[in-house]
Design an enzyme around this catalytic site. Structure first.
Site, PDB file in Angstrom:
ATOM      1  N   HIS A 112      21.929  -1.545  94.807  1.00  0.00           N
ATOM      2  CA  HIS A 112      22.807  -0.928  95.807  1.00  0.00           C
ATOM      3  C   HIS A 112      22.563   0.659  95.893  1.00  0.00           C
ATOM      4  CE1 HIS A 112      25.646   0.014  92.152  1.00  0.00           C
ATOM      5  NE2 HIS A 112      25.193  -0.938  92.273  1.00  0.00           N
ATOM      6  N   ARG A 161      29.502  -3.193  97.382  1.00  0.00           N
ATOM      7  CA  ARG A 161      28.361  -1.456  97.430  1.00  0.00           C
ATOM      8  C   ARG A 161      26.988  -2.240  97.998  1.00  0.00           C
ATOM      9  NH1 ARG A 161      30.012  -3.464  92.274  1.00  0.00           N
ATOM     10  NH2 ARG A 161      28.671  -3.627  90.609  1.00  0.00           N
ATOM     11  N   GLU A 192      26.583  -8.822  90.300  1.00  0.00           N
ATOM     12  CA  GLU A 192      26.681  -8.015  89.152  1.00  0.00           C
ATOM     13  C   GLU A 192      27.019  -8.864  87.829  1.00  0.00           C
ATOM     14  OE1 GLU A 192      24.525  -6.750  87.453  1.00  0.00           O
ATOM     15  OE2 GLU A 192      24.958  -4.371  87.715  1.00  0.00           O
ATOM     16  N   HIS A 197      21.613  -6.214  92.895  1.00  0.00           N
ATOM     17  CA  HIS A 197      23.163  -5.419  91.683  1.00  0.00           C
ATOM     18  C   HIS A 197      21.605  -4.931  90.493  1.00  0.00           C
ATOM     19  CE1 HIS A 197      27.263  -5.360  93.558  1.00  0.00           C
ATOM     20  NE2 HIS A 197      26.362  -6.547  93.882  1.00  0.00           N
TER      21      HIS A 197
HETATM   22  O1  2PG Z   1      28.199  -1.378  85.214  1.00  0.00           O
HETATM   23  C1  2PG Z   1      26.871  -2.189  85.850  1.00  0.00           C
HETATM   24  O2  2PG Z   1      27.962  -2.242  86.554  1.00  0.00           O
HETATM   25  C2  2PG Z   1      25.786  -1.619  85.492  1.00  0.00           C
HETATM   26  C3  2PG Z   1      25.598  -1.846  87.054  1.00  0.00           C
HETATM   27  O3  2PG Z   1      25.809   0.283  87.262  1.00  0.00           O
HETATM   28  O4  2PG Z   1      25.442  -0.814  84.618  1.00  0.00           O
HETATM   29  P1  2PG Z   1      24.831  -1.094  83.690  1.00  0.00           P
HETATM   30  O5  2PG Z   1      23.083   0.021  84.002  1.00  0.00           O
HETATM   31  O6  2PG Z   1      25.058  -0.240  82.485  1.00  0.00           O
HETATM   32  O7  2PG Z   1      24.473  -2.116  83.702  1.00  0.00           O
END
Ligand code: 2PG
Length: 249
Positions: free
Chosen positions: A9, A60, A87, A182
């Site tokens: 996203h 998102r 995610e 994600h």
């Molecule tokens: O916060 C989150 O869910 C992920 C993606 O934005 O972050 P990170 O890159 O820290 O895994």
């Protein structure tokens, strides 16, 4: 040869505020919307179009996909939503600022929570308001499926079966597929597709709203993959994602 497009996203409000997001359903920022439009224009310029799209149940990713499809004048294609593309669940870190968390627990511990393959962040406790078990979008989940936290291995375990049973047969049928998801759910799919070693996946960061093309052979094994956008901009965006988990970027 088959071709699929994977896309994270665009920038979300919590990307901007540098907060752990996971299953929290935050919106895109204005920049995130613009990134989706730019990705759609790039795909159009490169001659891409799609027969079907897969996305998560988080806005998102859904809005990014719509932004892309609008540029392609393909808002009409089937869009399949599934929580298995969500995610990675960030457990009790969800909502916390990443740099502040690194200042408190150390950059190394935050790197373990963010990128290790099999060490999950601390779990949400029963009764935590972030445990949105009654949200209707999760009504089809079996008891025990709703995560309290996830490491990447857990995300692989819930996304790869969906890839194998649902998306892969559609790719093999010749349909042109785009997956809008994600950072970590795409890392899970890429780990599986490219058979990335557990210790190597730590170094993989996915930039927002950059179309990533995978060319696959008849058995859906990757032949090659490449981002469509400017290589320097993508390298800078990947480094910026990696630095989000440091006390001082
Ligand atoms: O916060 C989150 O869910 C992920 C993606 O934005 O972050 P990170 O890159 O820290 O895994």
């Amino acid at each position: 040869m088959y071709k699929i497009v994977l896309m994270r996203h665009g920038e979300s409000t919590w990307n901007k505020e540098n907060r752990f997001t996971g299953w929290t359903d935050v919106d895109l920022t204005e920049q995130g919307v613009a990134e989706a439009v730019a990705a759609g224009q790039l795909l159009k310029k490169e001659g891409y179009s799609f027969d079907i799209a897969y996305t998560s149940v988080l806005k998102r990713a859904n809005k990014t996909l719509n932004g892309v499809l609008e540029q392609l004048d393909q808002l009409w294609i089937p869009v399949v939503h599934h929580w298995r593309l969500n995610e990675r669940h960030y457990g009790s870190l969800q909502g916390l600022n990443k740099a502040e968390t690194a200042a408190k627990f150390g950059d190394d511990q935050v790197l373990v929570w963010r990128r290790s393959y099999d060490i999950p962040p601390p779990a949400l406790e029963e009764g935590d308001e972030r445990l949105t078990l009654n949200d209707p979008r999760y009504a089809d989940m079996k008891p025990g499926e709703f995560p309290r936290t996830e490491c990447l291995k857990d995300t692989v375990a819930r996304f790869v079966p969906y890839w194998l049973e649902t998306i892969a047969p559609v790719v093999k049928s010749g349909k042109r597929v785009i997956i809008a998801a994600h950072g970590n759910s795409l890392r899970a799919l890429i780990k599986y597709l490219d058979n990335v070693a557990d210790d190597e996946i730590v170094g993989l960061n996915i930039p927002t709203a950059q179309p990533l093309v995978y060319e696959l052979d008849a058995d859906l094994k990757p032949i090659k993959h490449y981002y469509l956008g400017d290589a320097d901009a993508i390298a800078a965006a990947m480094a910026a994602v990696a630095n989000q988990g440091k006390a001082k970027a």
